[in-house]
Design a protein around this motif. Structure first.
Motif, PDB file in Angstrom:
ATOM      1  N   THR A 152       0.843  -1.203   0.000  1.00 25.38           N
ATOM      2  CA  THR A 152       0.000   0.000   0.000  1.00 25.38           C
ATOM      3  C   THR A 152       0.876   1.251   0.000  1.00 25.38           C
ATOM      4  O   THR A 152       1.996   1.229   0.514  1.00 25.38           O
ATOM      5  CB  THR A 152      -0.918   0.040   1.239  1.00 25.38           C
ATOM      6  OG1 THR A 152      -0.083   0.021   2.401  1.00 25.38           O
ATOM      7  CG2 THR A 152      -1.861  -1.135   1.280  1.00 25.38           C
ATOM      8  N   PRO A 153       0.353   2.361  -0.552  1.00 25.78           N
ATOM      9  CA  PRO A 153       1.192   3.570  -0.667  1.00 25.78           C
ATOM     10  C   PRO A 153       1.731   4.064   0.676  1.00 25.78           C
ATOM     11  O   PRO A 153       2.922   4.398   0.777  1.00 25.78           O
ATOM     12  CB  PRO A 153       0.240   4.606  -1.275  1.00 25.78           C
ATOM     13  CG  PRO A 153      -0.828   3.825  -1.925  1.00 25.78           C
ATOM     14  CD  PRO A 153      -0.952   2.542  -1.182  1.00 25.78           C
ATOM     15  N   ASP A 154       0.911   4.108   1.710  1.00 25.36           N
ATOM     16  CA  ASP A 154       1.402   4.666   2.989  1.00 25.36           C
ATOM     17  C   ASP A 154       2.448   3.748   3.600  1.00 25.36           C
ATOM     18  O   ASP A 154       3.463   4.204   4.128  1.00 25.36           O
ATOM     19  CB  ASP A 154       0.247   4.919   3.970  1.00 25.36           C
ATOM     20  CG  ASP A 154      -0.580   3.680   4.247  1.00 25.36           C
ATOM     21  OD1 ASP A 154      -1.150   3.135   3.287  1.00 25.36           O
ATOM     22  OD2 ASP A 154      -0.648   3.229   5.404  1.00 25.36           O
ATOM     23  N   SER A 155       2.231   2.430   3.502  1.00 18.27           N
ATOM     24  CA  SER A 155       3.208   1.501   4.048  1.00 18.27           C
ATOM     25  C   SER A 155       4.507   1.551   3.248  1.00 18.27           C
ATOM     26  O   SER A 155       5.608   1.515   3.813  1.00 18.27           O
ATOM     27  CB  SER A 155       2.641   0.081   4.042  1.00 18.27           C
ATOM     28  OG  SER A 155       3.624  -0.840   4.426  1.00 18.27           O
ATOM     29  N   ALA A 156       4.394   1.669   1.922  1.00 22.09           N
ATOM     30  CA  ALA A 156       5.590   1.727   1.071  1.00 22.09           C
ATOM     31  C   ALA A 156       6.401   2.986   1.367  1.00 22.09           C
ATOM     32  O   ALA A 156       7.627   2.951   1.422  1.00 22.09           O
ATOM     33  CB  ALA A 156       5.194   1.682  -0.404  1.00 22.09           C
ATOM     34  N   MET A 157       5.696   4.110   1.600  1.00 27.13           N
ATOM     35  CA  MET A 157       6.390   5.357   1.920  1.00 27.13           C
ATOM     36  C   MET A 157       7.110   5.222   3.260  1.00 27.13           C
ATOM     37  O   MET A 157       8.286   5.565   3.401  1.00 27.13           O
ATOM     38  CB  MET A 157       5.393   6.511   1.989  1.00 27.13           C
ATOM     39  CG  MET A 157       6.055   7.833   2.335  1.00 27.13           C
ATOM     40  SD  MET A 157       5.043   8.929   3.356  1.00 27.13           S
ATOM     41  CE  MET A 157       5.073   8.113   4.938  1.00 27.13           C
ATOM     42  N   ASN A 158       6.389   4.675   4.240  1.00 23.75           N
ATOM     43  CA  ASN A 158       6.977   4.492   5.573  1.00 23.75           C
ATOM     44  C   ASN A 158       8.224   3.615   5.497  1.00 23.75           C
ATOM     45  O   ASN A 158       9.267   3.947   6.055  1.00 23.75           O
ATOM     46  CB  ASN A 158       5.921   3.866   6.493  1.00 23.75           C
ATOM     47  CG  ASN A 158       6.441   3.614   7.892  1.00 23.75           C
ATOM     48  OD1 ASN A 158       7.193   2.672   8.110  1.00 23.75           O
ATOM     49  ND2 ASN A 158       6.069   4.463   8.835  1.00 23.75           N
ATOM     50  N   THR A 159       8.108   2.508   4.764  1.00 28.92           N
ATOM     51  CA  THR A 159       9.236   1.575   4.676  1.00 28.92           C
ATOM     52  C   THR A 159      10.412   2.201   3.926  1.00 28.92           C
ATOM     53  O   THR A 159      11.565   2.006   4.302  1.00 28.92           O
ATOM     54  CB  THR A 159       8.788   0.282   3.991  1.00 28.92           C
ATOM     55  OG1 THR A 159       7.681  -0.243   4.721  1.00 28.92           O
ATOM     56  CG2 THR A 159       9.899  -0.742   3.949  1.00 28.92           C
ATOM     57  N   ALA A 160      10.116   2.964   2.867  1.00 26.78           N
ATOM     58  CA  ALA A 160      11.197   3.598   2.106  1.00 26.78           C
ATOM     59  C   ALA A 160      11.967   4.575   3.002  1.00 26.78           C
ATOM     60  O   ALA A 160      13.198   4.525   3.072  1.00 26.78           O
ATOM     61  CB  ALA A 160      10.629   4.322   0.888  1.00 26.78           C
ATOM     62  N   ILE A 161      11.252   5.434   3.718  1.00 30.65           N
ATOM     63  CA  ILE A 161      11.925   6.375   4.635  1.00 30.65           C
ATOM     64  C   ILE A 161      12.676   5.590   5.694  1.00 30.65           C
ATOM     65  O   ILE A 161      13.819   5.886   6.038  1.00 30.65           O
ATOM     66  CB  ILE A 161      10.906   7.316   5.311  1.00 30.65           C
ATOM     67  CG1 ILE A 161      10.267   8.236   4.288  1.00 30.65           C
ATOM     68  CG2 ILE A 161      11.583   8.131   6.410  1.00 30.65           C
ATOM     69  CD1 ILE A 161       9.195   9.141   4.859  1.00 30.65           C
ATOM     70  N   SER A 162      12.021   4.563   6.199  1.00 32.35           N
ATOM     71  CA  SER A 162      12.570   3.779   7.288  1.00 32.35           C
ATOM     72  C   SER A 162      13.933   3.184   6.935  1.00 32.35           C
ATOM     73  O   SER A 162      14.872   3.243   7.729  1.00 32.35           O
ATOM     74  CB  SER A 162      11.567   2.681   7.634  1.00 32.35           C
ATOM     75  OG  SER A 162      12.102   1.761   8.509  1.00 32.35           O
ATOM     76  N   GLN A 208       9.675  -1.542  10.888  1.00 35.08           N
ATOM     77  CA  GLN A 208       8.947  -2.381   9.943  1.00 35.08           C
ATOM     78  C   GLN A 208       7.474  -2.451  10.316  1.00 35.08           C
ATOM     79  O   GLN A 208       7.112  -3.108  11.284  1.00 35.08           O
ATOM     80  CB  GLN A 208       9.546  -3.784   9.894  1.00 35.08           C
ATOM     81  CG  GLN A 208      10.947  -3.779   9.306  1.00 35.08           C
ATOM     82  CD  GLN A 208      11.617  -5.123   9.419  1.00 35.08           C
ATOM     83  OE1 GLN A 208      11.916  -5.568  10.508  1.00 35.08           O
ATOM     84  NE2 GLN A 208      11.844  -5.770   8.288  1.00 35.08           N
ATOM     85  N   GLY A 209       6.644  -1.777   9.538  1.00 35.55           N
ATOM     86  CA  GLY A 209       5.209  -1.832   9.782  1.00 35.55           C
ATOM     87  C   GLY A 209       4.581  -3.062   9.165  1.00 35.55           C
ATOM     88  O   GLY A 209       3.462  -3.427   9.477  1.00 35.55           O
ATOM     89  N   TYR A 210       5.327  -3.726   8.286  1.00 37.24           N
ATOM     90  CA  TYR A 210       4.793  -4.846   7.514  1.00 37.24           C
ATOM     91  C   TYR A 210       5.340  -6.169   8.064  1.00 37.24           C
ATOM     92  O   TYR A 210       6.302  -6.178   8.819  1.00 37.24           O
ATOM     93  CB  TYR A 210       5.219  -4.704   6.046  1.00 37.24           C
ATOM     94  CG  TYR A 210       6.723  -4.696   5.893  1.00 37.24           C
ATOM     95  CD1 TYR A 210       7.424  -5.864   5.674  1.00 37.24           C
ATOM     96  CD2 TYR A 210       7.452  -3.510   6.027  1.00 37.24           C
ATOM     97  CE1 TYR A 210       8.802  -5.869   5.585  1.00 37.24           C
ATOM     98  CE2 TYR A 210       8.836  -3.510   5.942  1.00 37.24           C
ATOM     99  CZ  TYR A 210       9.503  -4.687   5.723  1.00 37.24           C
ATOM    100  OH  TYR A 210      10.864  -4.706   5.659  1.00 37.24           O
ATOM    101  N   ALA A 211       4.725  -7.293   7.664  1.00 33.65           N
ATOM    102  CA  ALA A 211       5.247  -8.615   8.039  1.00 33.65           C
ATOM    103  C   ALA A 211       6.080  -9.143   6.884  1.00 33.65           C
ATOM    104  O   ALA A 211       5.582  -9.335   5.783  1.00 33.65           O
ATOM    105  CB  ALA A 211       4.100  -9.570   8.338  1.00 33.65           C
ATOM    106  N   LEU A 265      15.677  -3.015   0.008  1.00 35.44           N
ATOM    107  CA  LEU A 265      15.946  -2.954   1.442  1.00 35.44           C
ATOM    108  C   LEU A 265      17.406  -3.237   1.772  1.00 35.44           C
ATOM    109  O   LEU A 265      18.039  -2.490   2.516  1.00 35.44           O
ATOM    110  CB  LEU A 265      15.026  -3.943   2.172  1.00 35.44           C
ATOM    111  CG  LEU A 265      13.530  -3.776   1.841  1.00 35.44           C
ATOM    112  CD1 LEU A 265      12.676  -4.697   2.696  1.00 35.44           C
ATOM    113  CD2 LEU A 265      13.095  -2.328   2.026  1.00 35.44           C
ATOM    114  N   ALA A 266      17.959  -4.333   1.200  1.00 34.35           N
ATOM    115  CA  ALA A 266      19.344  -4.682   1.552  1.00 34.35           C
ATOM    116  C   ALA A 266      20.309  -3.591   1.097  1.00 34.35           C
ATOM    117  O   ALA A 266      21.255  -3.249   1.801  1.00 34.35           O
ATOM    118  CB  ALA A 266      19.729  -6.020   0.922  1.00 34.35           C
TER     119      ALA A 266
END
Lengths: 189, 600
Positions: free
Chosen positions: B102-112, B120-123, B137-138
């Motif tokens: 999802t866009p909000d999760s992808a944005m959060n993960t990218a910044i993260s 990590q908001g996702y599993a 990510l790596a």
């Protein structure tokens, strides 16, 4: 500024190639060459087919099997595709309730055992996949398993001893008993 | 606490101290101004990268250009990670056929991942394709760590250079961090981990038969996705028999190595370093703990070498240890004491030769209490955020330790590079306070500390503090914030405080009960991570720019020596006082309140 942006993009692509492609491929190649069994999941094979992993716990609830750490994964316990702990806080009433239910289940399977239950047998593991229990938790279950299988306690104890590992290098971590290995050995007995 | 609890802590510290000097002096060579054996060996690869990307390696940048290059490079990384997540369903290396994030999760993960937080908001097992993990990510695990080291080196040059208008070249510092430090160290660590049983392959998941069948219980949902209730108002559930177990696979060891070494912390699997495929043995756990502190501790030595006075580096290291050791032992002791809420039940929580005892909820048997408590303190003292036990299930005081270690600003070792430049900001504040006491212009490492430096240091110290306090208040006052809470009472508040603390200090660990994969939490924590990371880095680069332009002031009778036990104590006090004054009220509402309630 344009030069900086161009450098940033090209540098990102090049370093992606180094760290995102070259590095994992070299690591995979070396790991597969040096430690093939470990790098592929420490699988237990029977007749060439994988039947489990020494590192991933399975769920046991029958009296004739040693039970492992409680697992908080959903929808079923020890769901290796969705690892998680319970994340219950220490003062959450649900935590004490869950522990009470697990004690009741242990007592139902072994009514004569009135010893206090080792804590790792009634608390959920961090991953939900913990393959091991403490030697105390194994000892607690020996009489039940021996009775259910018609074996003597010393026979079962000997098999527990075979599945037990001490602290690594004599000092790191904790002594532990691998539940899946132990139960497979019992079934093969 | 047991003897073994102390022993494992002591062995860890001894091994770390033994490795610190070789690693630190190697890194000093990597960033040396003059050619040496290390740089000569890598020159062909280095020069190729510069030529292809149009970088002039000999160019010296002023602080503004350095900061802009850093920001543009990280923004490019952010866009790539976002795009990979949004497009992964059409890209290769996705054997489990995961859909777009999802866009909000992808944005959060990218910044993260770009900000070295790795919240990590996702599993992991059920969200990210192998391609996204590897190329997105790596890669950011490496590049965010390299960025942190680069900024640190530039800040140290500010103290070293005299009358200069430049602080180095961002591309060179970042490339050298990656090529000479992060990649080779990671490769060694990855192989050590693989030898213990961390998976490293490109297979799809493996199905194995279960020895004993289990039952899956799922709530029944109607067409609209709402849970169906029976007449008594209970959820209707459906039971199915499960006969197989799906074992996850993937290139985990390579990613876990850099996740620890670069103080990133984002797990390959959801349970992070508690997962047996991510951290299979006590020895792998020891390696993972060592990898977290290796670079932050080594950089203290590098810093001493670069400023030409190793005692300065040892003093900073001593300050970090002075705060770290008691807190680490405190965390282990709190967990070893067990959970009072289980005292009334027929449970044995006593440590013995047959069991670790203590609070085992959320912990793995192979780690027990000592290796879990120590990991918890290390991962939060450094801004790593990997976990080998579930922090949400820590005892109230055991959970207070990691929370407060983060709130101290991630300067007790802290992130690679960022921890030390954060600590240098505190050191500047400390000499300023000392200067106020005796009425002299403060100096640090031969440079006068004046208004501009103080403004930048204060900014670096206060930005994370302000973000934590303000954003926790926003979360508590917002229904969407409170909706994510899993545990009742004071612990629920702790979950929110911990999440905002973790994001605003670029740590990334969590009280995992909080359901943070919602638009509200993804956006709030995303902003915290971004501003904390980059405002702090820019402030420190600005300070370095102004310091580099200054002349060297030879020490005089009135100069406060900054390598003595007196200064170490002063610096530790400044860090602790800022952390305590800012956060005690919030901590009183969370872990302290929970502790007082559970004691009765």
């Amino acid at each position: 500024m344009v030069r900086l942006i161009r450098s940033a993009i090209v540098m990102l692509l090049l370093l992606t190639a180094v760290t995102g492609v070259f590095y994992p491929l070299v690591a995979t190649g070396l790991a597969q060459a040096l430690f093939p069994s470990q790098a592929n999941g420490s699988l237990i094979e029977k007749d060439g087919k994988p039947v489990g992993s020494t590192l991933i716990g399975q769920s046991f609830t029958g009296a004739k099997y040693f039970w492992g750490r409680p697992s908080a994964t959903t929808p079923q316990p020890n769901n290796a595709a969705a690892s998680t702990g319970s994340n219950l806080g220490p003062t959450n009433p649900a935590l004490a309730d869950a522990a009470r239910q697990r004690i009741d289940a242990l007592h139902a399977a072994d009514p004569d055992n009135h010893a206090p239950v080792p804590v790792d047998l009634v608390t959920a593991s961090g991953s939900g996949l913990d393959p091991e229990i403490s030697p105390a938790a194994a000892a607690y279950q020996v009489p039940r398993v021996a009775r259910a299988r018609g074996l003597s306690e010393s026979q079962v104890q000997a098999m527990v001893a075979m599945a037990t590992t001490g602290r690594q290098l004599g000092v790191l971590g904790e002594p532990r008993v691998n539940v899946l290995k132990l139960n497979m050995a019992l079934d093969a007995h | 606490m047991t003897t073994n609890d102390f022993l494992q802590t002591a062995i860890y510290l001894v091994v770390l101290l033994l490795l610190l000097k070789p690693v630190g002096s190697y890194m000093a060579k990597v960033f040396a101004e003059t050619p040496n054996g290390v740089l000569r060996a890598g020159r062909p690869v280095e020069n190729l990268l510069y030529r292809l990307s149009g970088v002039r390696a000999e160019e010296q940048m002023g602080w503004r250009r350095y900061a802009i290059a850093m920001l543009i490079f990280n923004m490019a990384g952010l866009v790539v990670v976002y795009a990979l997540q949004r497009l992964q369903q059409w890209l290769p290396l996705n054997p489990q056929h995961f859909g777009a994030v999802t866009p909000d999760s992808a944005m959060n993960t990218a910044i993260s991942f770009v900000s070295n937080t790795n919240w990590q908001g996702y599993a992991s097992e059920s969200t990210m394709s192998y391609l996204t993990q590897m190329l997105g990510l790596a890669v950011q695990n490496f590049l965010s760590a390299a960025t942190g080291i680069a900024v640190l080196v530039a800040v140290v040059r500010g103290f070293v250079r005299r009358g200069a208008d430049s602080i180095g070249n961002f591309w060179v510092d970042m490339t050298r961090s990656t090529l000479y430090i992060l990649v080779p160290f990671s490769l060694v660590i990855a192989l050590l981990l693989a030898s213990q049983g961390v998976v490293q392959n490109f297979r799809s998941y493996v199905d194995v038969p279960l020895v004993e069948h289990t039952t899956a219980v799922e709530t029944v949902k109607d067409a609209a996705g709402n849970t169906v209730k029976d007449a008594a108002g209970k959820d209707v559930t459906k039971e199915t028999t499960v006969t197989t177990q799906t074992l996850p696979m993937g290139p985990a060891a390579s990613q876990i190595a850099i996740k620890q070494l670069g103080t990133n912390g984002g797990g390959f699997f959801n349970a992070n370093s508690a997962h047996p495929y991510e951290n299979p043995t006590p020895f792998s756990n020891f390696i993972e703990m060592l990898a977290i502190f290796l670079i932050p501790a080594g950089l203290c030595f590098t810093f001493g070498s670069m400023v030409g006075d190793r005692r300065q580096g040892w003093a900073i290291l001593a300050t970090m240890l002075l705060i770290f050791v008691p807190l680490a032992l405190g965390a282990v002791a709190a967990e070893q004491a067990g959970n009072p809420a289980l005292h009334g039940l027929a449970i044995d929580q006593q440590a013995s030769t047959l069991q670790a005892g203590g609070n085992m909820e959320g912990k793995e048997t192979r780690f027990g209490i000592a290796a879990s408590g120590l990991f918890t303190a290390i991962t939060t003292a450094a801004s790593c955020g990997a976990v080998n036990n579930m922090h949400d299930s820590l005892t109230p005081l055991g959970g207070l330790v990691p929370m407060w270690l983060m709130q101290l600003g991630e300067v007790i070792f802290g992130g690679v590079g960022s921890g030390l430049y954060g600590m240098l900001a505190f050191a500047v504040v400390a000499v300023f306070i000392a200067g106020l006491m005796v009425g002299r212009t403060p100096e640090y490492l031969g440079k006068k500390i004046e208004a501009h430096e103080m403004k930048m240091a204060s900014l670096a110290v206060l930005v994370p503090c302000a973000l934590v306090v303000i954003c926790t208040a926003i979360a508590v006052a917002t229904p969407a914030g409170v909706a994510g809470v899993a545990n009742p009472g004071a612990h629920g508040f702790s979950e929110m405080l911990y999440a905002v603390t973790s994001a605003s200090n670029n740590n990334g660990s969590a009280f995992g009960g909080l359901s943070a994969n919602t638009p509200f939490w993804n956006v709030l924590l995303g902003l915290c991570m971004y501003f904390s990371r980059f405002l702090l880095a820019i402030a420190m680069l600005a300070m370095a720019g102004s310091l580099a332009a200054k002349r060297h002031v030879p020490p005089s009778a009135g100069t406060l020596p900054t390598h003595t036990p007196l200064f170490i104590t002063l610096l530790a006090c400044v860090v602790i006082v800022v952390g305590a004054l800012t956060f005690l009220p919030a901590l009183a509402l969370g872990p302290i309140a929970e502790f007082l309630m559970s004691a009765h």
